[in-house]
Design a protein around this motif. Structure first.
Motif, PDB file in Angstrom:
ATOM      1  N   ARG A 193      -8.821   9.917  -4.974  1.00 53.68           N
ATOM      2  CA  ARG A 193      -9.526  10.469  -6.135  1.00 53.68           C
ATOM      3  C   ARG A 193      -9.323  11.973  -6.289  1.00 53.68           C
ATOM      4  NH1 ARG A 193     -15.469   7.461  -6.301  1.00 53.68           N
ATOM      5  NH2 ARG A 193     -14.683   5.319  -6.503  1.00 53.68           N
TER       6      ARG A 193
ATOM      7  N   ASN B   3      -3.474  10.165   5.368  1.00 57.84           N
ATOM      8  CA  ASN B   3      -2.950   8.817   5.575  1.00 57.84           C
ATOM      9  C   ASN B   3      -1.965   8.750   6.735  1.00 57.84           C
ATOM     10  OD1 ASN B   3      -3.796   6.820   3.201  1.00 57.84           O
ATOM     11  ND2 ASN B   3      -3.585   8.877   2.328  1.00 57.84           N
TER      12      ASN B   3
ATOM     13  N   PRO C 108      -0.331   2.822  -7.119  1.00 52.71           N
ATOM     14  CA  PRO C 108      -1.701   3.256  -6.811  1.00 52.71           C
ATOM     15  C   PRO C 108      -1.768   3.920  -5.434  1.00 52.71           C
ATOM     16  CG  PRO C 108      -1.673   1.002  -7.635  1.00 52.71           C
ATOM     17  CD  PRO C 108      -0.249   1.362  -7.363  1.00 52.71           C
ATOM     18  N   THR C 109      -2.414   5.060  -5.375  1.00 52.48           N
ATOM     19  CA  THR C 109      -2.575   5.764  -4.101  1.00 52.48           C
ATOM     20  C   THR C 109      -3.962   5.572  -3.513  1.00 52.48           C
ATOM     21  OG1 THR C 109      -3.306   7.793  -5.208  1.00 52.48           O
ATOM     22  CG2 THR C 109      -0.923   7.540  -4.802  1.00 52.48           C
ATOM     23  N   GLY C 110      -4.935   5.191  -4.365  1.00 48.61           N
ATOM     24  CA  GLY C 110      -6.300   5.047  -3.893  1.00 48.61           C
ATOM     25  C   GLY C 110      -7.010   6.360  -3.650  1.00 48.61           C
TER      26      GLY C 110
ATOM     27  N   PRO D 279       0.843  -1.200   0.000  1.00 52.34           N
ATOM     28  CA  PRO D 279       0.000   0.000   0.000  1.00 52.34           C
ATOM     29  C   PRO D 279       0.877   1.249   0.000  1.00 52.34           C
ATOM     30  CG  PRO D 279      -0.781  -1.603   1.606  1.00 52.34           C
ATOM     31  CD  PRO D 279       0.539  -2.110   1.119  1.00 52.34           C
TER      32      PRO D 279
END
Length: 298
Positions: free
Chosen positions: A264, A212, A260-262, A182
């Protein structure tokens, strides 16, 4: 404007503003310093307020002087462009400020098509950080800036033509050992390259890190330079937050990969910023080409 204001007053004023003093301007114009001082004094009398303040040996623009300079520069540019248009085969110049997000892929397409339409117009591109290019735009040193949407507080007297939306991505070298983890976990374990504090994309990156639990993350480097960021990523395990348009060719060649950072909200508007009173050679055709290419790319 007072009918007594002449072009010689305007040119003298602009030259003094650029040099910050009288001596070099008088020498370049082939006149005495007292004669140049009289020209400046005449302009200030006709405009009804001082244009400069003296700080030691340097002349610094007053608030009114800075405002007048922007309009005076644009006016002289428009006159010179008009005179050049009357000369067969004469060359005119479109001056553009270029931010990194468009310099690699999007803008070259625009300029190459623009060149086929207007081979008589020289396109002079200036690169640099956002704050530098915005100052150049306000001062009339460039006719437009192509890149990210400026902040709301910067838009007084300017307009923005939206072209497309672009992501800010997290990228690393191909084969990165933490590519399958992640993103927050990889960021906590690797050197991180962030956009500089003055970059337009820095706030959205900071918001992502804070969301995060990484608000206190200390970057190893700060840059939006393709040459530097690419070199740092390829030579280490560094992770780089950067606009997709900067590294699009490196992604296509699989030299760099996207992690991928997830998120939007890691995106923003890209377009053309210009002064309301902008009058530059080929400007409307430039905008038309930019809109057409952005539509096709989308």
């Amino acid at each position: 404007m007072h009918p007594g204001v002449k072009l010689r007053h305007i040119r003298a004023f602009l030259d003094i503003a650029a040099e910050g003093g009288l001596t070099s301007v008088a020498r370049a114009q082939g006149i005495t310093q007292p004669a140049l001082s009289r020209t400046l004094a005449e302009l200030e009398t006709l405009l009804g307020q001082p244009m400069f303040l003296r700080q030691g040996r340097k002349l610094v623009l007053t608030e009114g002087g800075a405002l007048f300079r922007r309009h005076a520069f644009a006016a002289v540019q428009a006159l010179e462009a008009g005179a050049a248009a009357l000369r067969p085969g004469g060359e005119t110049t479109l001056r553009i400020g270029v931010l990194p997000t468009v310099a690699t892929h999007f803008l070259p397409q625009v300029l190459l098509r623009f060149r086929t339409l207007h081979p008589e117009i020289l396109v002079a591109a200036e690169t640099g950080p956002h704050f530098h290019l915005m100052r150049a735009l306000r001062d009339g040193a460039v006719d437009l800036v192509v890149g990210r949407l400026p902040g709301a507080t910067e838009m007084a007297g300017l307009r923005f033509d939206h072209l497309y939306e672009e992501d800010v991505i997290l990228t690393a070298r191909a084969g990165h050992p933490m590519r399958d983890l992640p993103a927050p976990q990889a960021l906590a374990a690797c050197p991180v390259i962030l956009p500089p504090a003055t970059a337009l994309i820095r706030p959205v990156v900071a918001d992502y890190l804070a969301a995060n639990g990484l608000a206190g993350l200390r970057p190893a480097f700060e840059t939006v330079s393709l040459a530097l960021g690419r070199g740092l990523c390829l030579g280490s395990d560094a992770l780089w937050f950067i606009s997709r348009g900067v590294v699009v060719h490196e992604l296509q060649r699989a030299e760099l990969i996207e992690l991928p950072t997830g998120a939007r909200f890691l995106s923003g508007a890209v377009g053309v910023t210009q002064r309301h009173e902008a009058a530059a050679p080929g400007l409307e055709d430039f905008l038309h080409i930019a809109r057409d290419i952005s539509t096709r790319e989308a």
